[in-house]
Design a protein around this motif. Sequence first.
Motif, PDB file in Angstrom:
ATOM      1  N   ASN A  92      50.272  40.883  60.003  1.00 38.10           N
ATOM      2  CA  ASN A  92      49.293  41.310  60.997  1.00 38.10           C
ATOM      3  C   ASN A  92      49.067  42.809  60.841  1.00 38.10           C
ATOM      4  OD1 ASN A  92      49.174  38.733  62.071  1.00 38.10           O
ATOM      5  ND2 ASN A  92      50.788  39.144  63.541  1.00 38.10           N
ATOM      6  N   TYR A  93      47.812  43.221  60.939  1.00 42.02           N
ATOM      7  CA  TYR A  93      47.438  44.621  60.779  1.00 42.02           C
ATOM      8  C   TYR A  93      46.533  45.054  61.930  1.00 42.02           C
ATOM      9  CZ  TYR A  93      49.109  43.920  56.042  1.00 42.02           C
ATOM     10  OH  TYR A  93      49.896  43.634  54.960  1.00 42.02           O
ATOM     11  N   ARG A  94      46.415  46.341  62.083  1.00 42.18           N
ATOM     12  CA  ARG A  94      45.479  46.923  63.027  1.00 42.18           C
ATOM     13  C   ARG A  94      44.659  47.957  62.262  1.00 42.18           C
ATOM     14  NH1 ARG A  94      48.967  48.511  66.539  1.00 42.18           N
ATOM     15  NH2 ARG A  94      49.009  50.672  65.858  1.00 42.18           N
ATOM     16  N   ILE A  95      43.343  47.799  62.306  1.00 43.61           N
ATOM     17  CA  ILE A  95      42.427  48.762  61.704  1.00 43.61           C
ATOM     18  C   ILE A  95      41.899  49.596  62.859  1.00 43.61           C
ATOM     19  CG2 ILE A  95      40.289  49.077  60.417  1.00 43.61           C
ATOM     20  CD1 ILE A  95      40.771  46.293  59.213  1.00 43.61           C
ATOM     21  N   GLU A  96      42.116  50.910  62.793  1.00 48.56           N
ATOM     22  CA  GLU A  96      41.724  51.746  63.917  1.00 48.56           C
ATOM     23  C   GLU A  96      41.202  53.085  63.442  1.00 48.56           C
ATOM     24  OE1 GLU A  96      45.306  51.943  66.208  1.00 48.56           O
ATOM     25  OE2 GLU A  96      46.317  53.213  64.760  1.00 48.56           O
ATOM     26  N   GLY A  97      40.194  53.563  64.148  1.00 46.69           N
ATOM     27  CA  GLY A  97      39.650  54.875  63.845  1.00 46.69           C
ATOM     28  C   GLY A  97      38.138  54.875  63.847  1.00 46.69           C
ATOM     29  N   SER A  98      37.591  55.980  63.401  1.00 44.20           N
ATOM     30  CA  SER A  98      36.138  56.171  63.368  1.00 44.20           C
ATOM     31  C   SER A  98      35.560  55.642  62.068  1.00 44.20           C
ATOM     32  CB  SER A  98      35.801  57.652  63.506  1.00 44.20           C
ATOM     33  OG  SER A  98      36.272  58.145  64.725  1.00 44.20           O
ATOM     34  N   LEU A  99      34.298  55.267  62.148  1.00 39.29           N
ATOM     35  CA  LEU A  99      33.569  54.798  60.974  1.00 39.29           C
ATOM     36  C   LEU A  99      32.430  55.759  60.662  1.00 39.29           C
ATOM     37  CD1 LEU A  99      33.254  51.033  61.903  1.00 39.29           C
ATOM     38  CD2 LEU A  99      34.730  52.004  60.166  1.00 39.29           C
ATOM     39  N   PRO A 100      32.043  55.868  59.393  1.00 36.94           N
ATOM     40  CA  PRO A 100      30.877  56.682  59.052  1.00 36.94           C
ATOM     41  C   PRO A 100      29.609  56.088  59.664  1.00 36.94           C
ATOM     42  CG  PRO A 100      32.168  56.160  57.096  1.00 36.94           C
ATOM     43  CD  PRO A 100      32.714  55.334  58.218  1.00 36.94           C
ATOM     44  N   VAL A 101      28.589  56.894  59.775  1.00 35.83           N
ATOM     45  CA  VAL A 101      27.309  56.454  60.327  1.00 35.83           C
ATOM     46  C   VAL A 101      26.677  55.442  59.375  1.00 35.83           C
ATOM     47  CG1 VAL A 101      24.985  57.215  60.960  1.00 35.83           C
ATOM     48  CG2 VAL A 101      26.962  58.647  61.489  1.00 35.83           C
ATOM     49  N   ALA A 102      26.212  54.327  59.933  1.00 36.72           N
ATOM     50  CA  ALA A 102      25.517  53.302  59.160  1.00 36.72           C
ATOM     51  C   ALA A 102      24.658  52.484  60.110  1.00 36.72           C
ATOM     52  CB  ALA A 102      26.498  52.396  58.434  1.00 36.72           C
ATOM     53  N   ARG A 103      23.577  51.937  59.591  1.00 36.13           N
ATOM     54  CA  ARG A 103      22.725  51.085  60.421  1.00 36.13           C
ATOM     55  C   ARG A 103      23.439  49.768  60.738  1.00 36.13           C
ATOM     56  NH1 ARG A 103      17.116  51.354  61.190  1.00 36.13           N
ATOM     57  NH2 ARG A 103      17.153  52.985  59.634  1.00 36.13           N
ATOM     58  N   PHE A 104      24.230  49.274  59.788  1.00 32.68           N
ATOM     59  CA  PHE A 104      24.931  48.000  59.951  1.00 32.68           C
ATOM     60  C   PHE A 104      26.154  48.033  59.043  1.00 32.68           C
ATOM     61  CE2 PHE A 104      25.509  43.440  58.914  1.00 32.68           C
ATOM     62  CZ  PHE A 104      25.569  42.919  60.191  1.00 32.68           C
ATOM     63  N   TRP A 105      27.262  47.382  59.456  1.00 32.37           N
ATOM     64  CA  TRP A 105      28.438  47.272  58.593  1.00 32.37           C
ATOM     65  C   TRP A 105      29.105  45.915  58.804  1.00 32.37           C
ATOM     66  CZ3 TRP A 105      32.835  46.374  61.293  1.00 32.37           C
ATOM     67  CH2 TRP A 105      32.961  46.901  62.576  1.00 32.37           C
ATOM     68  N   THR A 106      29.847  45.477  57.786  1.00 37.28           N
ATOM     69  CA  THR A 106      30.603  44.226  57.852  1.00 37.28           C
ATOM     70  C   THR A 106      32.042  44.483  57.407  1.00 37.28           C
ATOM     71  OG1 THR A 106      30.008  43.602  55.586  1.00 37.28           O
ATOM     72  CG2 THR A 106      28.586  42.783  57.364  1.00 37.28           C
ATOM     73  N   LEU A 107      32.946  43.648  57.914  1.00 41.07           N
ATOM     74  CA  LEU A 107      34.365  43.713  57.545  1.00 41.07           C
ATOM     75  C   LEU A 107      34.847  42.295  57.319  1.00 41.07           C
ATOM     76  CD1 LEU A 107      37.155  45.193  57.322  1.00 41.07           C
ATOM     77  CD2 LEU A 107      37.380  44.808  59.789  1.00 41.07           C
ATOM     78  N   TYR A 108      35.451  42.039  56.159  1.00 43.21           N
ATOM     79  CA  TYR A 108      36.032  40.728  55.883  1.00 43.21           C
ATOM     80  C   TYR A 108      37.212  40.880  54.930  1.00 43.21           C
ATOM     81  CZ  TYR A 108      33.283  40.817  51.558  1.00 43.21           C
ATOM     82  OH  TYR A 108      32.733  41.160  50.338  1.00 43.21           O
ATOM     83  N   ALA A 109      37.989  39.807  54.808  1.00 41.47           N
ATOM     84  CA  ALA A 109      39.176  39.806  53.945  1.00 41.47           C
ATOM     85  C   ALA A 109      38.937  38.900  52.745  1.00 41.47           C
ATOM     86  CB  ALA A 109      40.399  39.330  54.721  1.00 41.47           C
ATOM     87  N   THR A 110      39.503  39.305  51.581  1.00 48.45           N
ATOM     88  CA  THR A 110      39.423  38.489  50.374  1.00 48.45           C
ATOM     89  C   THR A 110      40.809  38.377  49.756  1.00 48.45           C
ATOM     90  OG1 THR A 110      39.084  40.315  48.808  1.00 48.45           O
ATOM     91  CG2 THR A 110      37.116  39.418  49.879  1.00 48.45           C
TER      92      THR A 110
END
Length: 194
Positions: A92-110
């Motif tokens: 189990n992980y936790r992704i935390e923090g700020s993201l760069p500016v973008a109109r849209f973003w996705t996050l997935y695992a492979t």
Amino acid sequence: MLKQSILIALAIAIAVGGGAASVGMVLNSQEGIGAVSVGPWTAFPDIGTPEADPYSKARVARDGVLALGRAEGLSFVADRDSAGVTLKSECNYRIEGSLPVARFWTLYATDRAHIALKSGIRRDATLHSLEVLRQPDNSIRVAVGTRPEPGNWLSVTGVGAMNLVLTFYDTPIASSTGLSGIEMPRIVRVQCNA
């Protein structure tokens, strides 16, 4: 004569085998020619452009992915957490923090073959910017793992090494000057069942 032919065949086999193995190592590495790393995240900004190096072109051909051009976006891949430990789908992980500016973003695992991991339940195994809950300071906090968590949760299943892929669409960081000084979220291991 036979001894010389055997030595020539052996030398050719070593050269071809060694060359193929070294190219395979470079293509499977998240570091190298053209790579830009920000914390645990690595991107190849030139991968969809005419300036792409031969190894980037080979990655696109091998994986069969549609590479984003510089004006379209940029994908970051993490194969390790912020402490440098390999990501595993049974943890189990936790992704935390700020993201760069973008109109849209996705996050997935492979998995390591860049095939998207399946969700353990009837839920999409992808998060995107239109559905994520944000913190008061506009940062994100996403739980990644097999068990449901309150807030943002990216469900993953399976056992073994995995990658996290964070893709930004229509973003200024895709330009050659946009990568300097960006901030990416941390990946923190919470618990591991292995």
